[in-house]
Design a protein around this motif. Structure first.
Motif, PDB file in Angstrom:
ATOM      1  N   ILE A  93       0.868  -1.181   0.000  1.00  0.00           N
ATOM      2  CA  ILE A  93       0.000   0.000   0.000  1.00  0.00           C
ATOM      3  C   ILE A  93       0.900   1.225   0.000  1.00  0.00           C
ATOM      4  N   ASP A  94       0.617   2.190  -0.851  1.00  0.00           N
ATOM      5  CA  ASP A  94       1.401   3.425  -0.854  1.00  0.00           C
ATOM      6  C   ASP A  94       0.519   4.610  -1.216  1.00  0.00           C
ATOM      7  N   LEU A  95       0.876   5.760  -0.662  1.00  0.00           N
ATOM      8  CA  LEU A  95       0.145   6.993  -0.915  1.00  0.00           C
ATOM      9  C   LEU A  95       0.308   7.481  -2.345  1.00  0.00           C
ATOM     10  N   SER A  96       1.444   7.150  -2.969  1.00  0.00           N
ATOM     11  CA  SER A  96       1.805   7.691  -4.272  1.00  0.00           C
ATOM     12  C   SER A  96       1.353   6.790  -5.422  1.00  0.00           C
ATOM     13  N   PRO A  97       0.440   7.252  -6.264  1.00  0.00           N
ATOM     14  CA  PRO A  97       0.070   6.455  -7.436  1.00  0.00           C
ATOM     15  C   PRO A  97       1.262   6.162  -8.349  1.00  0.00           C
ATOM     16  N   GLY A  98       2.200   7.102  -8.426  1.00  0.00           N
ATOM     17  CA  GLY A  98       3.390   6.881  -9.240  1.00  0.00           C
ATOM     18  C   GLY A  98       4.209   5.716  -8.730  1.00  0.00           C
ATOM     19  N   MET A  99       4.370   5.637  -7.418  1.00  0.00           N
ATOM     20  CA  MET A  99       5.093   4.506  -6.830  1.00  0.00           C
ATOM     21  C   MET A  99       4.359   3.186  -7.091  1.00  0.00           C
ATOM     22  N   ILE A 100       3.050   3.212  -6.964  1.00  0.00           N
ATOM     23  CA  ILE A 100       2.277   1.988  -7.192  1.00  0.00           C
ATOM     24  C   ILE A 100       2.385   1.550  -8.651  1.00  0.00           C
ATOM     25  N   ASP A 101       2.403   2.479  -9.581  1.00  0.00           N
ATOM     26  CA  ASP A 101       2.589   2.124 -10.988  1.00  0.00           C
ATOM     27  C   ASP A 101       3.921   1.411 -11.200  1.00  0.00           C
ATOM     28  N   VAL A 102       4.982   1.938 -10.578  1.00  0.00           N
ATOM     29  CA  VAL A 102       6.304   1.312 -10.712  1.00  0.00           C
ATOM     30  C   VAL A 102       6.302  -0.063 -10.056  1.00  0.00           C
ATOM     31  N   ALA A 103       5.690  -0.161  -8.863  1.00  0.00           N
ATOM     32  CA  ALA A 103       5.645  -1.440  -8.154  1.00  0.00           C
ATOM     33  C   ALA A 103       4.939  -2.509  -8.982  1.00  0.00           C
ATOM     34  N   ARG A 104       3.830  -2.150  -9.592  1.00  0.00           N
ATOM     35  CA  ARG A 104       3.094  -3.116 -10.416  1.00  0.00           C
ATOM     36  C   ARG A 104       3.893  -3.532 -11.638  1.00  0.00           C
ATOM     37  N   SER A 105       4.650  -2.597 -12.205  1.00  0.00           N
ATOM     38  CA  SER A 105       5.477  -2.912 -13.362  1.00  0.00           C
ATOM     39  C   SER A 105       6.655  -3.799 -12.981  1.00  0.00           C
ATOM     40  N   ASP A 106       7.297  -3.477 -11.855  1.00  0.00           N
ATOM     41  CA  ASP A 106       8.482  -4.227 -11.432  1.00  0.00           C
ATOM     42  C   ASP A 106       8.146  -5.605 -10.861  1.00  0.00           C
ATOM     43  N   HIS A 107       6.952  -5.736 -10.293  1.00  0.00           N
ATOM     44  CA  HIS A 107       6.604  -6.966  -9.578  1.00  0.00           C
ATOM     45  C   HIS A 107       5.219  -7.456 -10.008  1.00  0.00           C
ATOM     46  N   PRO A 108       5.095  -7.871 -11.264  1.00  0.00           N
ATOM     47  CA  PRO A 108       3.790  -8.351 -11.747  1.00  0.00           C
ATOM     48  C   PRO A 108       3.337  -9.573 -10.954  1.00  0.00           C
ATOM     49  N   GLY A 109       2.051  -9.623 -10.705  1.00  0.00           N
ATOM     50  CA  GLY A 109       1.504 -10.728  -9.931  1.00  0.00           C
ATOM     51  C   GLY A 109       1.403 -10.459  -8.449  1.00  0.00           C
ATOM     52  N   VAL A 110       2.010  -9.354  -7.994  1.00  0.00           N
ATOM     53  CA  VAL A 110       1.899  -8.949  -6.594  1.00  0.00           C
ATOM     54  C   VAL A 110       0.853  -7.842  -6.499  1.00  0.00           C
ATOM     55  N   CYS A 111       0.039  -7.872  -5.452  1.00  0.00           N
ATOM     56  CA  CYS A 111      -1.007  -6.866  -5.282  1.00  0.00           C
ATOM     57  C   CYS A 111      -0.429  -5.596  -4.686  1.00  0.00           C
ATOM     58  N   PHE A 112      -0.699  -4.469  -5.334  1.00  0.00           N
ATOM     59  CA  PHE A 112      -0.319  -3.157  -4.826  1.00  0.00           C
ATOM     60  C   PHE A 112      -1.516  -2.223  -4.937  1.00  0.00           C
ATOM     61  N   GLU A 113      -1.745  -1.422  -3.894  1.00  0.00           N
ATOM     62  CA  GLU A 113      -2.899  -0.538  -3.840  1.00  0.00           C
ATOM     63  C   GLU A 113      -2.479   0.862  -3.396  1.00  0.00           C
ATOM     64  N   VAL A 114      -3.165   1.864  -3.927  1.00  0.00           N
ATOM     65  CA  VAL A 114      -2.977   3.236  -3.455  1.00  0.00           C
ATOM     66  C   VAL A 114      -3.793   3.424  -2.175  1.00  0.00           C
ATOM     67  N   GLY A 115      -3.172   3.991  -1.138  1.00  0.00           N
ATOM     68  CA  GLY A 115      -3.890   4.223   0.109  1.00  0.00           C
ATOM     69  C   GLY A 115      -3.042   4.992   1.094  1.00  0.00           C
ATOM     70  N   SER A 116      -3.694   5.504   2.125  1.00  0.00           N
ATOM     71  CA  SER A 116      -3.025   6.286   3.162  1.00  0.00           C
ATOM     72  C   SER A 116      -3.011   5.526   4.477  1.00  0.00           C
ATOM     73  N   MET A 117      -1.865   5.548   5.163  1.00  0.00           N
ATOM     74  CA  MET A 117      -1.763   4.839   6.433  1.00  0.00           C
ATOM     75  C   MET A 117      -2.624   5.466   7.526  1.00  0.00           C
ATOM     76  N   THR A 118      -3.076   6.688   7.342  1.00  0.00           N
ATOM     77  CA  THR A 118      -3.942   7.310   8.339  1.00  0.00           C
ATOM     78  C   THR A 118      -5.406   6.927   8.157  1.00  0.00           C
ATOM     79  N   SER A 119      -5.722   6.249   7.048  1.00  0.00           N
ATOM     80  CA  SER A 119      -7.091   5.803   6.794  1.00  0.00           C
ATOM     81  C   SER A 119      -7.032   4.603   5.855  1.00  0.00           C
ATOM     82  N   LEU A 120      -6.666   3.460   6.403  1.00  0.00           N
ATOM     83  CA  LEU A 120      -6.450   2.261   5.595  1.00  0.00           C
ATOM     84  C   LEU A 120      -7.773   1.650   5.137  1.00  0.00           C
ATOM     85  N   ASP A 121      -7.837   1.295   3.871  1.00  0.00           N
ATOM     86  CA  ASP A 121      -8.997   0.592   3.333  1.00  0.00           C
ATOM     87  C   ASP A 121      -8.779  -0.911   3.526  1.00  0.00           C
ATOM     88  N   VAL A 122      -8.712  -1.308   4.804  1.00  0.00           N
ATOM     89  CA  VAL A 122      -8.415  -2.678   5.197  1.00  0.00           C
ATOM     90  C   VAL A 122      -9.396  -3.061   6.306  1.00  0.00           C
TER      91      VAL A 122
END
Length: 212
Positions: free
Chosen positions: A75-104
């Motif tokens: 989970i990361d606040l930055s959509p740009g970081m999540i885009d890179v994470a999804r590209s670098d690590h296909p098959g792993v789940c990555f989501e945009v979100g804030s640690m102060t209000s987790l969608d968990v």
């Protein structure tokens, strides 16, 4: 909250260069690999189950955790970081979100990692983040916090190849962070300080939610 938007914008700006600079960094960090390995052992001892890497950036730590057997996602606040994470690590789940209000969901995680991601959160917002961590962890769940050791805050205006940034970096004492954890309902079980260079130090705290 301006600090959230400043953090999001700053890491969107540096996402690609950050990933390029740190992609293989763990290979030369035996202490950090050992700390993450201990976290994995504690999660397994707590019954295994989902692990959230909160503030995952480009996903390098999330991927490492999966490589040592954890059911980790990022989970990361930055959509740009999540885009890179999804590209670098296909098959792993990555989501945009804030640690102060987790969608968990409540009590749905066995482990939660915040690996140098609380460093941009202002002091008065840290308790809210730790309350969220407590909410989403199961009884007996494990949290690992990594952060810069010290007592000062400085404004970071550029980084990772000279790109513009606008974030405060907060350095903290372990006893202060431990106090926040205990106030949030955690039991602190371990503390480690790593000094990879004479002027560089990181602190790591392991804590658990109470068994019920």
């Amino acid at each position: 909250m301006d600090w959230l938007e400043d953090t999001r914008r700053s890491y969107d700006t540096v996402a690609v260069s950050y990933a390029d600079m740190l992609r293989d960094a763990l290979a030369g960090e035996p202490f950090q690999r050992g700390i993450l390995g201990l976290f994995a052992e504690l999660v397994r001892a707590a019954g295994n189950g989902p692990v959230a890497d909160v503030g995952c950036g480009p996903g390098r730590i999330t991927s490492f955790l999966r490589g040592i057997g954890l059911d980790a996602y990022g989970i990361d606040l930055s959509p740009g970081m999540i885009d890179v994470a999804r590209s670098d690590h296909p098959g792993v789940c990555f989501e945009v979100g804030s640690m102060t209000s987790l969608d968990v969901a409540d009590a749905s995680l066995t482990g939660l990692l915040a690996w140098f991601s609380l460093i941009h959160v202002p002091d008065d917002e840290v308790p809210a983040a730790l309350a969220e961590f407590h909410r989403v962890l199961r009884p007996g769940g494990v949290v690992l916090l990594g952060f810069h050791l010290g007592e000062d805050s400085r404004l970071k205006t550029e980084g990772y190849g000279g790109h513009p940034m606008n974030v405060y970096v907060h350095r903290r004492r372990p006893e202060r962070v431990a106090g926040w954890l205990e106030a949030a309902g955690f039991t602190v079980e371990g503390e480690l300080v790593h000094r990879p260079a004479p002027d560089v130090a990181g602190a790591f705290l392991f804590a658990k939610t109470p068994n019920r």
